[in-house]
Design an enzyme around this catalytic site. Structure first.
Site, mmCIF file in Angstrom:
data_model
loop_
_atom_site.group_PDB
_atom_site.id
_atom_site.type_symbol
_atom_site.label_atom_id
_atom_site.label_comp_id
_atom_site.label_asym_id
_atom_site.label_seq_id
_atom_site.Cartn_x
_atom_site.Cartn_y
_atom_site.Cartn_z
ATOM 1 N N LEU A 141 0.860 -1.170 0.000
ATOM 2 C CA LEU A 141 0.000 0.000 0.000
ATOM 3 C C LEU A 141 0.900 1.225 0.000
ATOM 4 O O LEU A 141 1.989 1.203 0.586
ATOM 5 C CB LEU A 141 -0.896 0.022 1.246
ATOM 6 C CG LEU A 141 -1.951 -1.082 1.381
ATOM 7 C CD1 LEU A 141 -2.667 -0.953 2.716
ATOM 8 C CD2 LEU A 141 -2.951 -1.047 0.244
ATOM 9 N N ASP A 142 0.460 2.298 -0.641
ATOM 10 C CA ASP A 142 1.224 3.533 -0.607
ATOM 11 C C ASP A 142 1.385 4.003 0.837
ATOM 12 O O ASP A 142 0.575 3.664 1.714
ATOM 13 C CB ASP A 142 0.523 4.622 -1.416
ATOM 14 C CG ASP A 142 0.436 4.276 -2.894
ATOM 15 O OD1 ASP A 142 1.276 3.489 -3.363
ATOM 16 O OD2 ASP A 142 -0.477 4.790 -3.567
ATOM 17 N N LYS A 143 2.407 4.790 1.067
ATOM 18 C CA LYS A 143 2.721 5.257 2.418
ATOM 19 C C LYS A 143 1.488 5.773 3.158
ATOM 20 O O LYS A 143 1.244 5.417 4.312
ATOM 21 C CB LYS A 143 3.775 6.362 2.340
ATOM 22 C CG LYS A 143 4.074 7.032 3.678
ATOM 23 C CD LYS A 143 4.997 8.216 3.505
ATOM 24 C CE LYS A 143 5.181 8.964 4.820
ATOM 25 N NZ LYS A 143 6.017 10.177 4.650
#
Length: 327
Positions: A141-143
């Site tokens: 998942l993106d940050k």
């Protein structure tokens, strides 16, 4: 992060049904816990023997009652300091770990994020996971995206999960707040690749990899829409890129979102809430998969994080205040 090597010696005898099959096919049948690409790399590297003779030809035709040995060289990833970082564990057993990732937690170490990552936390929580490639992380998942992620604790579990991702049998559903009022649900079927000039960004491109995102409307507001999304593919930044492509970027997206859209006569609370929401309003709400050992179909859900709950409450109240209850 540094890498060392760990070698596992595998051995098996070919069976009658292996007669005439290619070496790489036979290895995939004998050692299904390893990926075909990994098995092929060991053949090409000279790590496979047939009756104690090295064979580097994946297409070599096999006979029955042949002894096959594989020196399975695995990269062991180590970090100088596994870190005691809190993990919100939704489920755990000997094969997998499901976590609810918070915002601000980077998944992999990289430039500017050498520690304090999910990988650091995993190495601390499951020390033996350093023997699994990428510390068992099979998707990311993106940050600043929150929500559910599955991590493999063993190599066989990782192989199984990667196959589910490739075959699209793993189900991932997200919830998001998009800019603009959407009429109804639909799908975005548009290939995604690296941006032509901004190489750290992704974009819809004819030369990109196939990507499909399904979405449906959960709730409509004056200038925003609360949506549920389901991925068929898992390209980098896929939801964010696809929603921007159809002119409905996600609220707060610092890269693809553009300026906040403020409807007329919006309250100070509404304006401040939108302007202060500094991450994409995107949450991985549901994860479903076949357990890699039991084959049981399992589903987990994670409630919206507090910041998104507050954001939706403010947007919802604005809609009611301006006589849009029929939305």
């Amino acid at each position: 992060m540094s890498q060392s090597q760990n070698t596992v010696n595998l051995e098996a005898v070919t069976q009658p049904h292996h007669f005439g099959q290619r070496l790489d096919q036979v290895l995939a049948d004998l050692f299904p816990e390893y990926s075909r690409s990994k098995l092929k790399s060991w053949i090409l590297d000279g790590n496979v023997t047939i009756n104690d003779e090295v064979n580097t030809t994946p297409r070599h035709k096999m006979a029955m009652d042949e002894t096959v040995k594989v020196a399975a060289v695995m990269e062991v990833q180590t970090l100088s300091k596994p870190q005691d970082i809190h993990l919100d564990i939704v489920y755990e057993d000997d094969a997998i770990l499901v976590i609810n990732k918070p915002a601000d937690l980077v998944v992999h170490p990289g430039a500017g994020n050498q520690d304090g990552t999910l990988l650091n936390a995993l190495l601390n929580h499951v020390p033996d996971i350093d023997k699994v490639p990428r510390a068992g992380i099979v998707h990311r998942l993106d940050k600043d995206t929150t929500g559910l992620m599955v991590v493999a604790k063993t190599i066989p579990a990782q192989t199984h999960l990667v196959e589910q991702l490739q075959e699209r049998t793993m189900s991932r559903e997200y919830e998001a707040l998009a800019i603009g009022t959407m009429v109804g649900g639909g799908e975005v079927d548009a290939p995604i690749g690296r941006h032509a000039t901004k190489r750290t960004l992704m974009a819809v491109r004819e030369t990109g990899k196939p990507a499909v995102t399904h979405y449906r409307v959960k709730e409509k507001f004056r200038a925003h829409t609360y949506i549920r999304l389901k991925l068929e593919s898992g390209r980098t930044h896929q939801i964010r890129v696809h929603m921007t492509h159809i002119k409905h970027p996600l609220v707060g997206d610092p890269v693809y979102g553009g300026r906040p859209r403020l409807p007329r006569e919006a309250s100070d609370t509404f304006i401040n809430t939108l302007r202060q929401f500094k991450r994409q309003a995107l949450h991985a709400a549901q994860l479903s998969l076949f357990h890699p050992e039991t084959e049981e179909w399992m589903t987990w859900q994670a409630p919206l994080p507090e910041d998104m709950v507050n954001l939706l409450d403010v947007v919802r109240e604005d809609t009611k205040e301006h006589g849009f209850d029929d939305y």
